[in-house]
Design an enzyme around this catalytic site. Sequence first.
Site, PDB file in Angstrom:
ATOM      1  N   GLU A  44       0.818  -1.211   0.000  1.00  0.00           N
ATOM      2  CA  GLU A  44       0.000   0.000   0.000  1.00  0.00           C
ATOM      3  C   GLU A  44       0.856   1.268   0.000  1.00  0.00           C
ATOM      4  O   GLU A  44       0.510   2.252  -0.645  1.00  0.00           O
ATOM      5  CB  GLU A  44      -0.959   0.004   1.197  1.00  0.00           C
ATOM      6  CG  GLU A  44      -2.030  -1.074   1.132  1.00  0.00           C
ATOM      7  CD  GLU A  44      -2.922  -0.953  -0.107  1.00  0.00           C
ATOM      8  OE1 GLU A  44      -3.006   0.140  -0.690  1.00  0.00           O
ATOM      9  OE2 GLU A  44      -3.502  -1.985  -0.506  1.00  0.00           O
ATOM     10  N   TYR A 127      -5.751   6.935   3.899  1.00  0.00           N
ATOM     11  CA  TYR A 127      -5.850   5.868   2.906  1.00  0.00           C
ATOM     12  C   TYR A 127      -5.081   4.616   3.350  1.00  0.00           C
ATOM     13  O   TYR A 127      -5.636   3.511   3.382  1.00  0.00           O
ATOM     14  CB  TYR A 127      -5.329   6.347   1.540  1.00  0.00           C
ATOM     15  CG  TYR A 127      -5.045   5.179   0.656  1.00  0.00           C
ATOM     16  CD1 TYR A 127      -6.094   4.446   0.122  1.00  0.00           C
ATOM     17  CD2 TYR A 127      -3.744   4.747   0.435  1.00  0.00           C
ATOM     18  CE1 TYR A 127      -5.857   3.318  -0.644  1.00  0.00           C
ATOM     19  CE2 TYR A 127      -3.489   3.628  -0.324  1.00  0.00           C
ATOM     20  CZ  TYR A 127      -4.547   2.918  -0.858  1.00  0.00           C
ATOM     21  OH  TYR A 127      -4.301   1.799  -1.590  1.00  0.00           O
ATOM     22  N   ASP A 145      -8.689   6.522  -1.721  1.00  0.00           N
ATOM     23  CA  ASP A 145      -7.564   7.050  -2.501  1.00  0.00           C
ATOM     24  C   ASP A 145      -8.105   7.804  -3.718  1.00  0.00           C
ATOM     25  O   ASP A 145      -9.318   8.032  -3.831  1.00  0.00           O
ATOM     26  CB  ASP A 145      -6.614   5.917  -2.920  1.00  0.00           C
ATOM     27  CG  ASP A 145      -7.196   5.041  -4.019  1.00  0.00           C
ATOM     28  OD1 ASP A 145      -8.424   5.098  -4.238  1.00  0.00           O
ATOM     29  OD2 ASP A 145      -6.430   4.309  -4.670  1.00  0.00           O
TER      30      ASP A 145
END
Length: 363
Positions: A44, A127, A145
């Site tokens: 991520e 996020y 996002d």
Amino acid sequence: MNRNALPLEAKISVRRALLAHYDAHKRDLPWRGESDPYRILVSEVMLQQTRVETVLSYYGAWLGRFPDLETLAAADEDEVLQAWEGLGYYRRARNLHRTAQVVRERPARTLPSTYAELRELPGLGEYTAGAVASIAFGETVAAPDGNVRRVLARLFDEPDPKPAWTRATASGLVDPARPGDWNQALMELGATVCTPRSPRCGGCPVVPWCASHAGGTQEDRPAPARRSAPRRVLFALAVLHCAGRVLLVRRPPEGLLGGMWAFPEAEVADAAASESAARAMLLTTHRALCDAPERLSTREHRFTHLHATYYPYLFHVEVEGSLAFDADELAWVDLATPGGVALPVAQRRILESAREHLVGSAV
Ligand code: SF4
């Protein structure tokens, strides 16, 4: 119309349709189906503002080098930045490193499992914390996002999806039965179907509920942000050469390319001022004068808000060391094998051109 909510029945149908599409069409990526929170975190963080294709060439190598948080926490920052070299936004690597060190001090020595605790870690924004909390720990929390923002703006025909709107809308849609898959499905839809330009509405699983498709506004949602042009900055660079090695200095920890290594540089007003600025650096580092340094190729590099032009000048000095930098701020590295230091892309190119120039002059 309420621009961020669907009736319960429609919400359930949207979830079902999107998750079925995701199950059938999701891309085969190495972090799909991953359950290790650290590996999910790495993917991520790498994916922030970076294309999947780019991340694919770093993810496996990173995990080979730092297979777990313990290993990452124990690593030297230079090693961490070197492994990140070329991925850009180096603050992400330094925050990952710090996160590993913070986790090492926790009693359990593992990543925390809730969104609220994850947000406390260095660099974990809304996020990333949402993605890790939902994917690794099954918490019903959104991970809004840029892709999610765009999909939701179109689904609800919202021209100006502000952060609070995106957050509230995304939170209201998360499927409590499969929160991690839901977030990934929404991001995947934005990356592969509901793309910034020319969304493929014909193949979209949520087209029956999409307000902008119904109104024909999908190309205009969200309204394009007005971006200011990147600032132009010019730098003179001093490439100090001594017997096959060049001087690099470590950049300050905060700011652009923080903690990376680079040639001594000075910002200049125009190209005409670059040579004297480079000569002034030689005077500062070695108390030496040079009337005619060798000019290396000019390099351009674009950062997000910055367009940098580098004017590098090659100087030959008799001795290594420097009068301007402390020992832990400088490194003399071998031009042929500059291992052990993390160099930004533009600086690495300049190093390569210095090497080629010296090899060419020796022939
Ligand atoms: S129908 Fe079109 S605009 Fe609406 S979410 Fe799907 S791809 Fe995006």
